[in-house]
Design an enzyme around this catalytic site. Structure first.
Site, PDB file in Angstrom:
ATOM      1  N   GLY A  86       0.824  -1.217   0.000  1.00  0.00           N
ATOM      2  CA  GLY A  86       0.000   0.000   0.000  1.00  0.00           C
ATOM      3  C   GLY A  86       0.853   1.259   0.000  1.00  0.00           C
ATOM      4  N   GLY A 119       6.346  -3.369   3.119  1.00  0.00           N
ATOM      5  CA  GLY A 119       5.998  -3.851   4.450  1.00  0.00           C
ATOM      6  C   GLY A 119       6.436  -5.298   4.600  1.00  0.00           C
ATOM      7  CB  THR A 157       3.616  -0.841   6.669  1.00  0.00           C
ATOM      8  OG1 THR A 157       2.272  -1.055   7.108  1.00  0.00           O
ATOM      9  CG2 THR A 157       4.537  -1.244   7.801  1.00  0.00           C
ATOM     10  CB  ILE A 158      -0.160   3.314   7.406  1.00  0.00           C
ATOM     11  CG1 ILE A 158      -1.176   2.227   7.054  1.00  0.00           C
ATOM     12  CG2 ILE A 158       0.098   4.221   6.222  1.00  0.00           C
ATOM     13  CD1 ILE A 158      -2.596   2.772   6.864  1.00  0.00           C
ATOM     14  CG  ASP A 159      -0.724  -1.825   8.440  1.00  0.00           C
ATOM     15  OD1 ASP A 159      -1.521  -0.878   8.350  1.00  0.00           O
ATOM     16  OD2 ASP A 159      -0.703  -2.780   7.643  1.00  0.00           O
ATOM     17  N   GLY A 194      -4.734  -0.450   9.994  1.00  0.00           N
ATOM     18  CA  GLY A 194      -3.632  -1.015  10.786  1.00  0.00           C
ATOM     19  C   GLY A 194      -3.441  -2.495  10.564  1.00  0.00           C
ATOM     20  NE  ARG A 195      -3.414  -5.832   5.519  1.00  0.00           N
ATOM     21  CZ  ARG A 195      -2.852  -5.673   4.311  1.00  0.00           C
ATOM     22  NH1 ARG A 195      -1.627  -6.084   4.115  1.00  0.00           N
ATOM     23  NH2 ARG A 195      -3.525  -5.123   3.343  1.00  0.00           N
ATOM     24  CD  GLN A 240      -6.475   5.412   8.784  1.00  0.00           C
ATOM     25  OE1 GLN A 240      -6.102   4.977   9.860  1.00  0.00           O
ATOM     26  NE2 GLN A 240      -7.374   4.795   8.054  1.00  0.00           N
TER      27      GLN A 240
HETATM   28  O1  F6P Z   1      -1.201  -2.406   4.988  1.00  0.00           O
HETATM   29  C1  F6P Z   1      -1.673  -1.117   4.769  1.00  0.00           C
HETATM   30  C2  F6P Z   1      -3.177  -1.088   4.703  1.00  0.00           C
HETATM   31  O2  F6P Z   1      -3.588   0.258   4.539  1.00  0.00           O
HETATM   32  C3  F6P Z   1      -3.885  -1.729   5.891  1.00  0.00           C
HETATM   33  O3  F6P Z   1      -3.882  -0.899   7.036  1.00  0.00           O
HETATM   34  C4  F6P Z   1      -5.247  -1.997   5.298  1.00  0.00           C
HETATM   35  O4  F6P Z   1      -5.871  -3.082   5.936  1.00  0.00           O
HETATM   36  C5  F6P Z   1      -4.909  -2.388   3.870  1.00  0.00           C
HETATM   37  O5  F6P Z   1      -3.637  -1.830   3.594  1.00  0.00           O
HETATM   38  C6  F6P Z   1      -5.898  -1.887   2.855  1.00  0.00           C
HETATM   39  O6  F6P Z   1      -5.524  -2.345   1.603  1.00  0.00           O
HETATM   40  P1  F6P Z   1      -6.189  -1.857   0.241  1.00  0.00           P
HETATM   41  O7  F6P Z   1      -5.464  -0.596  -0.180  1.00  0.00           O
HETATM   42  O8  F6P Z   1      -5.927  -2.979  -0.689  1.00  0.00           O
HETATM   43  O9  F6P Z   1      -7.631  -1.598   0.497  1.00  0.00           O
END
Ligand code: F6P
Length: 362
Positions: free
Chosen positions: A14, A115, A139-141, A184-185, A285
């Site tokens: 992401g 990440g 990673t934002i997580d 935040g996964r 975010q």
């Molecule tokens: O890993 C970063 C993240 O933004 C998570 O926090 C979130 O669950 C996921 O990616 C969302 O992914 P996508 O952009 O595929 O919807």
């Protein structure tokens, strides 16, 4: 004439704040070593394309990108080359094609910004294909092991805190409970940090079980003491009280988190009778102007990553530890998942602030 060393750079997973700061820093540092930097498009997809989708990055191309959100290189968080979903429904191992792309481009090294999931894939490709890989954690997580900070977390945190500040005015004006669901996964770092910095009264993270009765008692208690509003932050991967994950599958067959904020909001309003509204922050975010800290971290990581290439130190990831940039084995970083530490300073802080964060064992 000797050929310049060719270093590829790609962003994977992401998007988030600070990715362009890394790209810019790598290109600027490359001047000192006389390396040519190849920006690879859309992560491993650029190496899978024929012709290979990459461009030489010069100082002009990266000028000013420090303050841009997203990534000028493009990125993907799907299409794992080891289990590549084909248009006809088959799932194929296309890793050899990606590996061959690196060699066709004549790369001497690759800087992969990703990440834990992306770094695991890149590391596997590097081992299988004899790539010289340096990793940069993003990673934002904030869940990559062995580094105290990953690029992107701070930008996401700032946005979540701003959202909480905004919701607080509405909560006060309408005498409501406002619930904010953050990303935040599987880790609760954004929720825990934003909840503390944004003055939340309840913070729910996947690492700590909770009781809806106790959560509601907290809100009713606040009301009884004359507070007309409350703020609740919930991480997207929090499960229902009975332990079910709230996931949905979209029309492309992708399984995503969604719905825990609404679940908690419904429980609060039906059990307490307090008017409650729910907001989901989602991808807000990830994009937008990177925070100062992510620009700093991205710049420091970019310079350090290229220095590792110059020193022929591969299979390493740059990391932030004890106010310094260090390097650690990529394998170690991906093996150590970083969750919210139950006995850590932030949990202690939240408890000290009398925030309800769930049911911790005494
Ligand atoms: O890993 C970063 C993240 O933004 C998570 O926090 C979130 O669950 C996921 O990616 C969302 O992914 P996508 O952009 O595929 O919807």
């Amino acid at each position: 004439m000797t050929r310049h060393k060719r270093v590829g750079i790609l962003t994977s997973g992401g998007d988030c704040g600070g990715l362009n700061a890394v790209t810019r820093a790598v290109v600027r540092r490359a001047r000192d070593y006389g390396f040519d930097i190849y920006g690879i498009k859309d992560s491993t997809m650029g190496l899978l394309s024929r012709p290979i989708d990459a461009e030489v990055l010069d100082l002009k191309r990266v000028s000013g990108i420090l303050r841009y959100g997203g990534t000028i290189l493009g990125t993907i968080n799907k299409n794992n080359p080891f289990a590549f979903p084909m248009a006809d429904g088959r799932v194929l191992d296309r890793s050899e094609e990606v590996i061959e792309g690196y060699h066709q481009l004549g790369l001497d090294a690759l800087i992969g910004i990703g990440g834990d999931g992306s770094l695991a894939i890149l590391n596997k490709l590097a081992e299988q294909g004899n790539w010289q890989l340096v990793g940069v954690p993003k990673t934002i997580d904030n869940d990559v092991g062995t580094t105290e900070h990953s690029i992107g977390f701070h930008t996401a945190l700032s946005i979540a805190v701003e959202a909480l500040d905004r919701l607080t005015y509405t909560a006060i004006s309408h005498s409501r409970v406002m619930v904010l669901e953050v990303m935040g996964r599987d880790a609760g770092h954004i929720a825990m940090s934003a909840g503390i910095a944004g003055g939340a009264h309840v913070i729910l993270v996947p690492e700590i079980p909770y009781s809806i009765d106790n959560l509601c008692s907290k809100l009713l208690d606040r009301k009884a003491r004359g507070n007309n509003f409350s703020i609740v932050v919930v991480a997207e991967a929090v499960k229902t009280e009975t332990g079910e994950p709230l996931l949905y599958t979209n029309s492309l067959g992708q399984t995503l988190y969604g719905g825990i904020g609404q679940y908690i909001g419904n429980e609060i309003s039906s059990r307490t009778g307090i008017e409650t509204r729910v907001s989901t922050l989602g991808h807000l975010q990830r994009g937008g102007t990177p925070s100062a800290l992510d620009r700093l971290l991205g710049s420091a990581f970019g310079v350090a990553a290229l220095d590792l290439v110059a020193q022929d130190k591969f299979g390493r990831m740059v990391a932030w530890q004890n106010r310094r940039v260090v390097d650690v084995p990529i394998a170690e970083a991906i093996a150590q998942y970083r969750s919210v530490e139950i006995d850590g300073a932030l949990v202690e802080t939240a408890l000290g602030l009398n925030t309800y964060i769930g049911e911790l064992e005494k």
